[in-house]
Design a protein around this motif. Sequence first.
Motif, PDB file in Angstrom:
ATOM      1  N   HIS A 263       0.975  -1.033   0.094  1.00 57.74           N
ATOM      2  CA  HIS A 263      -0.056   0.018  -0.121  1.00 57.74           C
ATOM      3  C   HIS A 263       0.672   1.261  -0.021  1.00 57.74           C
ATOM      4  O   HIS A 263       0.321   2.683  -0.406  1.00 57.74           O
ATOM      5  CB  HIS A 263      -1.001  -0.394   1.313  1.00 57.74           C
ATOM      6  CG  HIS A 263      -2.258  -0.691   0.654  1.00 57.74           C
ATOM      7  ND1 HIS A 263      -2.116  -2.380   0.960  1.00 57.74           N
ATOM      8  CD2 HIS A 263      -3.687  -0.479   0.601  1.00 57.74           C
ATOM      9  CE1 HIS A 263      -3.711  -2.349   0.463  1.00 57.74           C
ATOM     10  NE2 HIS A 263      -3.991  -1.358  -0.139  1.00 57.74           N
ATOM     11  N   CYS A 299      -3.500  -1.651  -3.861  1.00 54.59           N
ATOM     12  CA  CYS A 299      -3.052  -1.060  -3.943  1.00 54.59           C
ATOM     13  C   CYS A 299      -1.841   0.082  -4.673  1.00 54.59           C
ATOM     14  O   CYS A 299      -2.118   0.738  -4.963  1.00 54.59           O
ATOM     15  CB  CYS A 299      -3.503  -0.410  -2.564  1.00 54.59           C
ATOM     16  SG  CYS A 299      -5.593  -0.655  -2.542  1.00 54.59           S
ATOM     17  N   PHE A 316      -6.830  -8.260  -5.023  1.00 54.52           N
ATOM     18  CA  PHE A 316      -6.022  -9.022  -3.819  1.00 54.52           C
ATOM     19  C   PHE A 316      -6.270 -11.505  -3.999  1.00 54.52           C
ATOM     20  O   PHE A 316      -5.759 -11.537  -3.536  1.00 54.52           O
ATOM     21  CB  PHE A 316      -7.274  -8.659  -2.683  1.00 54.52           C
ATOM     22  CG  PHE A 316      -7.481  -8.949  -1.496  1.00 54.52           C
ATOM     23  CD1 PHE A 316      -5.710  -9.355  -0.544  1.00 54.52           C
ATOM     24  CD2 PHE A 316      -8.321 -10.239  -0.664  1.00 54.52           C
ATOM     25  CE1 PHE A 316      -6.116  -9.835   0.697  1.00 54.52           C
ATOM     26  CE2 PHE A 316      -8.401 -10.703   0.338  1.00 54.52           C
ATOM     27  CZ  PHE A 316      -7.277 -10.718   1.186  1.00 54.52           C
ATOM     28  N   CYS A 337      -3.424  -5.924   3.400  1.00 48.78           N
ATOM     29  CA  CYS A 337      -4.247  -6.517   2.353  1.00 48.78           C
ATOM     30  C   CYS A 337      -2.509  -8.044   2.140  1.00 48.78           C
ATOM     31  O   CYS A 337      -3.022  -8.201   1.056  1.00 48.78           O
ATOM     32  CB  CYS A 337      -4.571  -5.934   1.315  1.00 48.78           C
ATOM     33  SG  CYS A 337      -5.953  -5.172   1.586  1.00 48.78           S
ATOM     34  N   CYS A 449     -12.972  -4.030  -1.973  1.00 49.95           N
ATOM     35  CA  CYS A 449     -11.686  -5.211  -2.021  1.00 49.95           C
ATOM     36  C   CYS A 449     -12.311  -6.725  -2.065  1.00 49.95           C
ATOM     37  O   CYS A 449     -13.854  -6.846  -2.991  1.00 49.95           O
ATOM     38  CB  CYS A 449     -11.719  -6.428  -0.913  1.00 49.95           C
ATOM     39  SG  CYS A 449     -11.368  -4.789   0.406  1.00 49.95           S
ATOM     40  N   CYS A 521      -7.317   2.361  -2.273  1.00 51.44           N
ATOM     41  CA  CYS A 521      -8.663   2.867  -1.136  1.00 51.44           C
ATOM     42  C   CYS A 521      -7.991   4.125  -0.362  1.00 51.44           C
ATOM     43  O   CYS A 521      -9.159   4.333  -0.130  1.00 51.44           O
ATOM     44  CB  CYS A 521      -8.844   1.792  -0.326  1.00 51.44           C
ATOM     45  SG  CYS A 521      -9.321   0.358  -1.645  1.00 51.44           S
ATOM     46  N   MET A 557     -13.865  -7.208   2.725  1.00 54.98           N
ATOM     47  CA  MET A 557     -13.482  -8.243   3.084  1.00 54.98           C
ATOM     48  C   MET A 557     -12.672  -7.761   4.283  1.00 54.98           C
ATOM     49  O   MET A 557     -12.620  -7.943   5.546  1.00 54.98           O
ATOM     50  CB  MET A 557     -11.942  -9.415   2.570  1.00 54.98           C
ATOM     51  CG  MET A 557     -11.682  -8.789   1.729  1.00 54.98           C
ATOM     52  SD  MET A 557     -10.218  -9.002   3.398  1.00 54.98           S
ATOM     53  CE  MET A 557      -8.311  -7.905   2.574  1.00 54.98           C
ATOM     54  N   SER A 558     -12.320  -5.755   4.419  1.00 56.18           N
ATOM     55  CA  SER A 558     -11.259  -5.700   5.419  1.00 56.18           C
ATOM     56  C   SER A 558     -11.999  -4.547   6.281  1.00 56.18           C
ATOM     57  O   SER A 558     -12.814  -3.796   6.104  1.00 56.18           O
ATOM     58  CB  SER A 558     -10.188  -4.729   4.564  1.00 56.18           C
ATOM     59  OG  SER A 558     -10.764  -3.975   4.301  1.00 56.18           O
TER      60      SER A 558
END
Length: 650
Positions: A263, A299, A316, A337, A449, A521, A557-558
């Motif tokens: 990220h 990302c 992902f 991630c 995600c 994100c 999912m996060s």
Amino acid sequence: MAKLREIQDITICESTAEMLTKGRKEGVSTSFDRADEMKPCPIGAQQACCKHCFMGPCRLSAKAPYEKVGVCGANIDTFQARGFARAIAAGTAAHSDHGREMAELFLSVAKGENSDFEIKDEKKMMVFAGQMGIETEGKDNQQVGIELGEACLAQFGQQAGHVKGLELAPPKRFELWKEKGYLPRGVDREVVEMMHRTHMGVDQEYYNIMQGAIRCSLADGWGGSLISTELSDIMFGTPKPIAAEMDLGVFEKDQVNVIVHGHEPQLLDMMVRLADDKKLLAKAKAAGAAGINLVGMCCSGNEMLIRNGIPHAGNFMQCDTAIITGAVDVMMVDVQCIMASLAELSKCYHTKFVTTNYRCHIDGAEHVEFHGEHDARAAGIELMEIGINNFKNRGDKVQIPSTKTKMIGGFSHETINYMLGGSFRGSYTPLNENIINGRIRGVAGVVGCTNPRVKHDWVHVELVKELLKNDVLVVQTGCSAISLAKAGFMDPAIAKKYCGPGLAEVCETVGMPPVLHSGSCVDNSRILIALSEMVKTGGLGDDISDLPVAGAAPEYMSEKAISIGQYFVSSGVYTVFGVTFPVTEGTKFADYLFGGMEEDLGATWAFEPDPYKMAKMMIDHINKKREALGIMEKKERVLFDMEARRQLEL
Ligand code: NFS
């Protein structure tokens, strides 16, 4: 043993399907298969359990949620609110710790202490400095840069006042936040307070817990994430439309394939430069490779794709399958991630899996520490050499899928402004006009995600198809953007095929795709700014909650996604999530998220896993807002010819 899904039921992505088939033949385990083998805990899935103290863990029945309480007496609403608020605090912490890293890096560059990175967009630096309340008159750029870096860093530890970025919101929204006590004082303070309030025996009323969580979420979107995006643009370049290639087919058989996954863009930015370094290229050639092929993932890949057009391997849920190609010589990762399983999976192939950040070590991985602020180039060379030296170890398991899709990405809010406004008048006026005249029904942010519990990429793609058909312009970030790019939706030519006539006409006139890739994100903050600009431009109400817009994270999912969802709702955007939602239906807490929040924020959450129903909910919401604005009728824009103009002048 649980029965594994057939591959065609797992994904619509051809390259992923091909690699999952290969992986199953080779006997390796992937997260898709583990999702089949491990069903989600039904109590946890509904947030009907609590493990915040050691008198428990306690669990309540989702079927009769109010029948019992936990050992301490906490009820189902307290359980849920505490869990949800902690997810928001964790998401805020993740985005903001990344933002802080960008601020520290920026400050070291501004001070002239770090020659490994530079300031690429001084114009943006001056604009952002002004927005952060820094007097720029009579100061040289270095002085402004230092003050900006210090001001950004101070936002994290600030104890009173409010996070400065919130002032970029429309005045009416800012006043609402102020009145309700939602203005975050400082980023860290809100996260710490949320952790305190959700500790055993502190805040036990769901509504009050959520008031703190709303404030915390705003510290993410308008604080940590916004700082991260703006400073990254200043250091690495503000995105402009750029062509790139996407999907597992971007690997090269005869080159050293280097993946950067994570990220924080500084690692990948350094690698972009090192991939062209003469000495390293000579080493790669000496190792028998034709060159170095640098590829992004998730990302950080998104961040550099929209700035430099570097190829992107996938989202992902493709990290496993990237390794299964057998063609990845090194996968280097930083934070967020990163599935722990990648370290073990890499050992089934020849891939070197290397963690690079002091905050993220993984069992079984090699570790080479990379710090943006010092010796970044030296660490970068060491990492690159791991890949080069490993090239010779490629085994006979190499199979590179042929699929890669051409796309255009790089739609920052500055680009959207310029692109739709034309070169003479950068402005959101044409976008607003096209919304008012009905060519564009509204705007949707589709983000988030991919999740192995649903058919990979399918929910994203089907949702976006429905939105486009109904003239809804789609802005994207994160892994969702990757799903749509792979499916070919970031090509301006598709507008005719998939869009309603109004949106198709606008896209064809401007030459833009109907699905705009805006980055990672943390770059969701670009969407907040774009929405604020739409309000300020006029004609669409005086608050974000008046706009005909909606948000969605169909395969999330996060915890970061929960924080993003909450800051969109907190900013006035109706937001629908798919897959699953951590609430027990029919409880006061669930009713507040899906209904009661409207009264506090002018927007709510919604949950719907089916993409068609999700699209309908978003379009119904957009229509409702159009009706309230009195623009439901499709009105043609009147184009004045010279004769009409002359008459007007009389
Ligand atoms: Ni967002 Fe990016 Fe992807 Fe989800 Fe993870 S990579 S920050 S959290 S999985 S979109």
